[in-house]
Design an enzyme around this catalytic site. Sequence first.
Site, mmCIF file in Angstrom:
data_model
loop_
_atom_site.group_PDB
_atom_site.id
_atom_site.type_symbol
_atom_site.label_atom_id
_atom_site.label_comp_id
_atom_site.label_asym_id
_atom_site.label_seq_id
_atom_site.Cartn_x
_atom_site.Cartn_y
_atom_site.Cartn_z
ATOM 1 N N LYS A 121 -10.952 -31.089 -5.769
ATOM 2 C CA LYS A 121 -10.387 -30.036 -6.527
ATOM 3 C C LYS A 121 -9.452 -28.829 -5.838
ATOM 4 O O LYS A 121 -8.355 -28.942 -6.289
ATOM 5 C CB LYS A 121 -11.589 -30.015 -7.533
ATOM 6 C CG LYS A 121 -12.511 -30.466 -8.562
ATOM 7 C CD LYS A 121 -13.076 -30.596 -9.245
ATOM 8 C CE LYS A 121 -14.681 -29.772 -8.537
ATOM 9 N NZ LYS A 121 -15.593 -30.404 -7.852
ATOM 10 N N ARG A 146 -17.922 -27.298 -17.257
ATOM 11 C CA ARG A 146 -18.774 -28.787 -16.386
ATOM 12 C C ARG A 146 -20.119 -29.345 -17.058
ATOM 13 O O ARG A 146 -20.684 -30.025 -16.824
ATOM 14 C CB ARG A 146 -19.393 -27.826 -14.973
ATOM 15 C CG ARG A 146 -19.103 -28.691 -13.797
ATOM 16 C CD ARG A 146 -19.785 -27.993 -12.674
ATOM 17 N NE ARG A 146 -19.951 -28.505 -11.742
ATOM 18 C CZ ARG A 146 -19.019 -27.189 -10.907
ATOM 19 N NH1 ARG A 146 -17.784 -26.638 -10.890
ATOM 20 N NH2 ARG A 146 -18.884 -27.948 -9.647
ATOM 21 N N ARG A 169 -17.254 -29.590 5.809
ATOM 22 C CA ARG A 169 -16.190 -28.849 5.229
ATOM 23 C C ARG A 169 -16.607 -27.052 6.018
ATOM 24 O O ARG A 169 -17.141 -26.490 5.961
ATOM 25 C CB ARG A 169 -16.061 -28.184 4.267
ATOM 26 C CG ARG A 169 -15.579 -27.347 3.808
ATOM 27 C CD ARG A 169 -14.732 -27.369 2.015
ATOM 28 N NE ARG A 169 -17.323 -27.699 0.930
ATOM 29 C CZ ARG A 169 -16.679 -27.977 -0.172
ATOM 30 N NH1 ARG A 169 -15.901 -28.131 -1.023
ATOM 31 N NH2 ARG A 169 -18.115 -27.668 -0.866
ATOM 32 N N ARG A 198 -19.986 -23.473 3.481
ATOM 33 C CA ARG A 198 -21.233 -23.568 2.524
ATOM 34 C C ARG A 198 -22.849 -23.234 2.067
ATOM 35 O O ARG A 198 -22.946 -24.416 2.849
ATOM 36 C CB ARG A 198 -20.530 -23.979 1.223
ATOM 37 C CG ARG A 198 -19.001 -22.948 0.760
ATOM 38 C CD ARG A 198 -18.571 -23.586 -0.436
ATOM 39 N NE ARG A 198 -18.772 -24.443 -1.029
ATOM 40 C CZ ARG A 198 -18.619 -24.782 -2.150
ATOM 41 N NH1 ARG A 198 -17.488 -25.105 -2.524
ATOM 42 N NH2 ARG A 198 -19.461 -25.330 -3.227
ATOM 43 N N ARG A 234 -26.425 -31.480 -5.959
ATOM 44 C CA ARG A 234 -25.043 -31.438 -6.743
ATOM 45 C C ARG A 234 -24.281 -32.670 -7.599
ATOM 46 O O ARG A 234 -23.961 -33.114 -8.330
ATOM 47 C CB ARG A 234 -24.689 -30.797 -5.937
ATOM 48 C CG ARG A 234 -24.778 -29.505 -5.428
ATOM 49 C CD ARG A 234 -23.797 -28.542 -4.609
ATOM 50 N NE ARG A 234 -22.210 -28.805 -4.653
ATOM 51 C CZ ARG A 234 -21.573 -28.912 -3.090
ATOM 52 N NH1 ARG A 234 -22.252 -28.610 -1.968
ATOM 53 N NH2 ARG A 234 -20.354 -28.477 -4.004
HETATM 54 P P1 G5P Z 1 -18.033 -25.262 -6.914
HETATM 55 O O1 G5P Z 1 -17.940 -24.339 -5.548
HETATM 56 O O2 G5P Z 1 -17.135 -25.235 -8.052
HETATM 57 P P2 G5P Z 1 -18.273 -28.184 -6.450
HETATM 58 O O3 G5P Z 1 -19.501 -29.171 -6.811
HETATM 59 O O4 G5P Z 1 -17.425 -29.031 -7.898
HETATM 60 O O5 G5P Z 1 -18.330 -27.200 -5.878
HETATM 61 P P3 G5P Z 1 -16.902 -28.593 -4.363
HETATM 62 O O6 G5P Z 1 -17.874 -28.473 -3.363
HETATM 63 O O7 G5P Z 1 -15.764 -26.710 -3.788
HETATM 64 O O8 G5P Z 1 -16.927 -29.198 -5.423
HETATM 65 P P4 G5P Z 1 -14.368 -29.967 -4.505
HETATM 66 O O9 G5P Z 1 -13.152 -28.524 -4.296
HETATM 67 O O10 G5P Z 1 -13.898 -31.063 -4.840
HETATM 68 O O11 G5P Z 1 -15.816 -29.331 -4.068
HETATM 69 O O12 G5P Z 1 -13.606 -30.582 -2.532
HETATM 70 P P5 G5P Z 1 -12.457 -29.592 -1.781
HETATM 71 O O13 G5P Z 1 -13.520 -28.617 -1.440
HETATM 72 O O14 G5P Z 1 -11.176 -30.015 -2.204
HETATM 73 O O15 G5P Z 1 -13.078 -30.772 -0.727
HETATM 74 C C1 G5P Z 1 -13.683 -31.451 0.400
HETATM 75 C C2 G5P Z 1 -14.609 -31.395 1.713
HETATM 76 O O16 G5P Z 1 -13.507 -32.406 1.771
HETATM 77 C C3 G5P Z 1 -13.456 -30.258 1.931
HETATM 78 O O17 G5P Z 1 -13.457 -30.170 3.487
HETATM 79 C C4 G5P Z 1 -11.437 -30.934 2.450
HETATM 80 O O18 G5P Z 1 -11.535 -30.107 3.744
HETATM 81 C C5 G5P Z 1 -12.144 -32.079 2.551
HETATM 82 N N1 G5P Z 1 -11.051 -33.400 2.689
HETATM 83 C C6 G5P Z 1 -10.156 -33.259 0.933
HETATM 84 N N2 G5P Z 1 -9.981 -33.984 0.893
HETATM 85 C C7 G5P Z 1 -10.155 -35.153 2.019
HETATM 86 C C8 G5P Z 1 -9.741 -36.753 2.524
HETATM 87 O O19 G5P Z 1 -8.846 -36.865 1.678
HETATM 88 N N3 G5P Z 1 -10.482 -37.254 3.041
HETATM 89 C C9 G5P Z 1 -11.177 -36.236 4.327
HETATM 90 N N4 G5P Z 1 -12.137 -36.204 5.038
HETATM 91 N N5 G5P Z 1 -11.869 -34.888 3.916
HETATM 92 C C10 G5P Z 1 -10.768 -34.585 2.688
HETATM 93 O O20 G5P Z 1 -18.845 -25.257 -7.476
HETATM 94 C C11 G5P Z 1 -20.563 -25.321 -6.585
HETATM 95 C C12 G5P Z 1 -21.645 -24.494 -7.767
HETATM 96 O O21 G5P Z 1 -20.961 -23.712 -8.122
HETATM 97 C C13 G5P Z 1 -21.729 -23.390 -9.181
HETATM 98 C C14 G5P Z 1 -23.303 -24.814 -9.580
HETATM 99 O O22 G5P Z 1 -23.901 -24.484 -9.053
HETATM 100 C C15 G5P Z 1 -21.566 -25.658 -8.018
HETATM 101 O O23 G5P Z 1 -22.761 -26.587 -7.517
HETATM 102 N N6 G5P Z 1 -20.907 -23.940 -10.458
HETATM 103 C C16 G5P Z 1 -21.541 -23.836 -11.874
HETATM 104 N N7 G5P Z 1 -22.538 -24.173 -12.775
HETATM 105 C C17 G5P Z 1 -21.958 -23.976 -14.241
HETATM 106 N N8 G5P Z 1 -20.944 -24.347 -14.674
HETATM 107 C C18 G5P Z 1 -20.275 -24.218 -13.684
HETATM 108 N N9 G5P Z 1 -18.464 -24.139 -14.498
HETATM 109 C C19 G5P Z 1 -19.772 -23.846 -12.513
HETATM 110 N N10 G5P Z 1 -18.340 -23.818 -12.000
HETATM 111 C C20 G5P Z 1 -19.535 -23.601 -10.626
HETATM 112 MG MG MG Z 2 -14.299 -26.687 -4.561
#
Ligand code: G5P
Ligand code: MG
Length: 225
Positions: free
Chosen positions: A19, A93, A127, A160, A171
């Site tokens: 995302k 979410r 990451r 993180r 998660r």
């Molecule tokens: P976050 O911060 O919103 P998540 O768990 O939804 O966290 P996250 O972990 O931030 O999502 P993302 O943004 O979907 O993941 O993914 P990203 O960071 O872009 O990519 C992940 C990794 O993969 C990176 O290192 C990237 O470089 C790599 N990557 C990307 N594409 C590729 C690929 O093609 N290949 C490879 N090999 N790598 C790749 O929320 C965190 C916490 O906050 C709370 C919750 O507790 C949550 O767990 N929270 C909420 N709680 C309630 N309601 C809400 N609305 C909430 N929002 C947050």
């Molecule tokens: Mg994110």
Amino acid sequence: MVLRTLLRAVIVGPPGSGKGTVSDRIVKTFGLKHLSSGDLLRSNINDKSEIGLVARAYIDQGQLVPDDVMTRLILQELKVLEQHCWLLDGFPRTVTQAASLDKAYQVDTVLNLNVPFETIKQRLTARWIHPASGRIYNTDFNPPKIPGIDDATGEPLIQREDDKPETVIKRLQAYEAQTKPVLDYYRSNGVLETFSGTETNKIWPHVHAFLACKLPVVNKTETSP
Ligand code: G5P
Ligand code: MG
């Protein structure tokens, strides 16, 4: 083209589905304002604000922060962005959050990144982030030029807390139980657009093509297809 007013978009997908990575490309290409709920919470934690103190306990356990706290926080931030097109990342979410957002704004499109859980688990342990900007790196996919250092500022990168394998599993469970119903909610509203795959570079051209029918390209970037 949605030139009627301002595009209101949401990006959803499991933890680690890309995302943040895709949002960064959307922002650079189409000039939307990006609001990441996770980045906002981490900045509150860093500042030791009241919300940050509450949120930390949930985030470290891999659980969702309560709906009322989240909704208040996000709607307050969106007020500042009222004159802009925006992209919400990580909110809503839960169905309760989606309904609260609907009461305040009409969501035009929801981009759903459908990436298998097995692919995700490997990504998160590799990451690294730059906390001040939210810039995202991955030692396999997009490593920084110098290991452990942010390309733009030269400041140190961190991992993180919630990327520990045991927390990642929690998660993913929270996503399955609480966030998947949000997909049905938006599907029934007719605004859900799903992009499936295991690689961001293969998903991105489809997202780009989809948004290019709705928004003018403001900047052709190195990641433009
Ligand atoms: P976050 O911060 O919103 P998540 O768990 O939804 O966290 P996250 O972990 O931030 O999502 P993302 O943004 O979907 O993941 O993914 P990203 O960071 O872009 O990519 C992940 C990794 O993969 C990176 O290192 C990237 O470089 C790599 N990557 C990307 N594409 C590729 C690929 O093609 N290949 C490879 N090999 N790598 C790749 O929320 C965190 C916490 O906050 C709370 C919750 O507790 C949550 O767990 N929270 C909420 N709680 C309630 N309601 C809400 N609305 C909430 N929002 C947050
Ligand atoms: Mg994110």
